[in-house]
Scaffold this active site. Structure first.
Site, PDB file in Angstrom:
ATOM      1  N   ILE A 127     -15.274   3.673   2.482  1.00  0.00           N
ATOM      2  CA  ILE A 127     -13.884   3.380   2.767  1.00  0.00           C
ATOM      3  C   ILE A 127     -13.055   4.340   1.935  1.00  0.00           C
ATOM      4  O   ILE A 127     -13.506   4.836   0.901  1.00  0.00           O
ATOM      5  CB  ILE A 127     -13.502   1.908   2.496  1.00  0.00           C
ATOM      6  CG1 ILE A 127     -13.765   1.508   1.042  1.00  0.00           C
ATOM      7  CG2 ILE A 127     -14.224   0.973   3.436  1.00  0.00           C
ATOM      8  CD1 ILE A 127     -13.344   0.074   0.715  1.00  0.00           C
ATOM      9  N   ASP A 128     -11.849   4.629   2.394  1.00  0.00           N
ATOM     10  CA  ASP A 128     -11.019   5.637   1.749  1.00  0.00           C
ATOM     11  C   ASP A 128     -10.682   5.253   0.312  1.00  0.00           C
ATOM     12  O   ASP A 128     -10.635   4.069  -0.040  1.00  0.00           O
ATOM     13  CB  ASP A 128      -9.719   5.829   2.522  1.00  0.00           C
ATOM     14  CG  ASP A 128      -9.936   6.396   3.914  1.00  0.00           C
ATOM     15  OD1 ASP A 128     -10.928   7.118   4.111  1.00  0.00           O
ATOM     16  OD2 ASP A 128      -9.114   6.103   4.806  1.00  0.00           O
TER      17      ASP A 128
END
Length: 303
Positions: free
Chosen positions: A121-122
């Site tokens: 995930i970012d």
């Protein structure tokens, strides 16, 4: 253009580069009101920075993992916003990968920890992420994500209000949409298939909406690109956001995207697992302010 945190701290607070790096590592610098401890983190020139030289050194406990579920083969973690999953070419020291290794050494007594990354995930996204901690688990969990036989649910605050309370976005993605950014394909038969489902939870006047999002596929930046393609950019998105748009009325220091839960059948034990991450404080502060300023309409009240 983004620059290293220690560099901009040195410039803004008249410190040497070494002193700026040490101040960040001691936890004396906040970005957007959130403490940062990685000198190599990149920030924008307009980001709000504050320096607290008398603040005590950040305890290592603040850099520990928040573990939501674990067994001999996996760690499911609640990742805070701002933490990289793994180092970039800048070789950041404080990453999820490093914390997971340190956790196994100190909590499990493992001398040579193994950490396998099966999805990401970012950096600016909070919430649930799964790591494997044994080589035997790597391929089975990679297969779960490759075949999309895992439930991945998110919450997002987006700009504007929706005409329909729920829907499906089924638009292929391309690595370059013509502006050096990933984006949606504009040509039939071009791009990687990507499907996102959304459901509106509540709206705030005509300014913003809180939506639940489920990934059917899991492409890079898929949620952010798909929602932006519908003209419902994720609030605070630094890449797919505000170019040419009026300024959003509430400043938010990151993209308002939270990985809320993972659900899967454990490929090694056969047990059904569902893990949820609590909504972080900055996210709830944003929705509380939107409610206060613009009112709230629950989706059940619409129509």
């Amino acid at each position: 253009m983004k620059v290293r945190l220690d560099k901009i701290v040195a410039e803004r607070f008249q410190l040497s580069r070494r002193a700026a790096r040490e101040a960040v590592e001691r936890g004396q610098v906040d970005v957007g009101g959130v403490r940062r401890v990685d000198p190599a983190e990149e920030v924008g020139p307009d980001d709000e920075l504050s320096f607290h030289p008398n603040r005590p050194r950040a305890d290592l406990a603040e850099r520990r993992l928040t573990v939501l579920y674990e067994d001999r083969d996996v760690l499911v973690i609640d990742k805070p916003p701002g933490l990289l999953v793994q180092p970039t070419e800048l070789r950041e020291r404080d990453t999820l990968l490093e914390r997971a290794g340190r956790y196994q050494i100190h909590k499990r007594g493992v001398k040579k920890p193994y950490v396998g990354i099966v999805h990401r995930i970012d950096q600016l996204t909070s919430g649930v992420i799964l790591l494997v901690t044994s080589p035997r688990a790597l391929r089975p969990f990679q297969e779960l994500f490759r075949t999309h036989t895992i439930e991945r649910d998110y919450l997002a605050v987006v700009e504007g209000v929706f005409i329909t309370p729920e829907g499906r976005i089924d638009i292929p993605l391309v690595d370059d949409a013509g502006d050096n950014r990933r984006g949606v394909s504009r040509e039939p038969g071009v791009g990687i298939p990507a499907t996102t489902h959304f459901r509106v939870i509540e709206s705030y006047g005509t300014v913003a909406s809180l939506v639940a999002v489920r990934l059917e596929t899991g492409r890079t930046h898929q949620i952010r690109i798909h929602l932006a393609a519908l003209e419902h950019t994720v609030v605070g998105d630094p890449v797919y956001g505000r170019r040419g748009r009026p300024k959003f009325p509430i400043r938010f220091h990151r993209q308002a995207l939270h990985a809320a839960s993972l659900g899967f059948i454990h490929p090694l034990s056969g047990q059904p697992i569902r893990v949820e991450a609590p909504v972080p404080k900055d996210f709830t502060t944003l929705t509380d302010q939107l409610k206060h300023d613009y009112g709230v309409v629950k989706v059940a009240d619409q129509g």
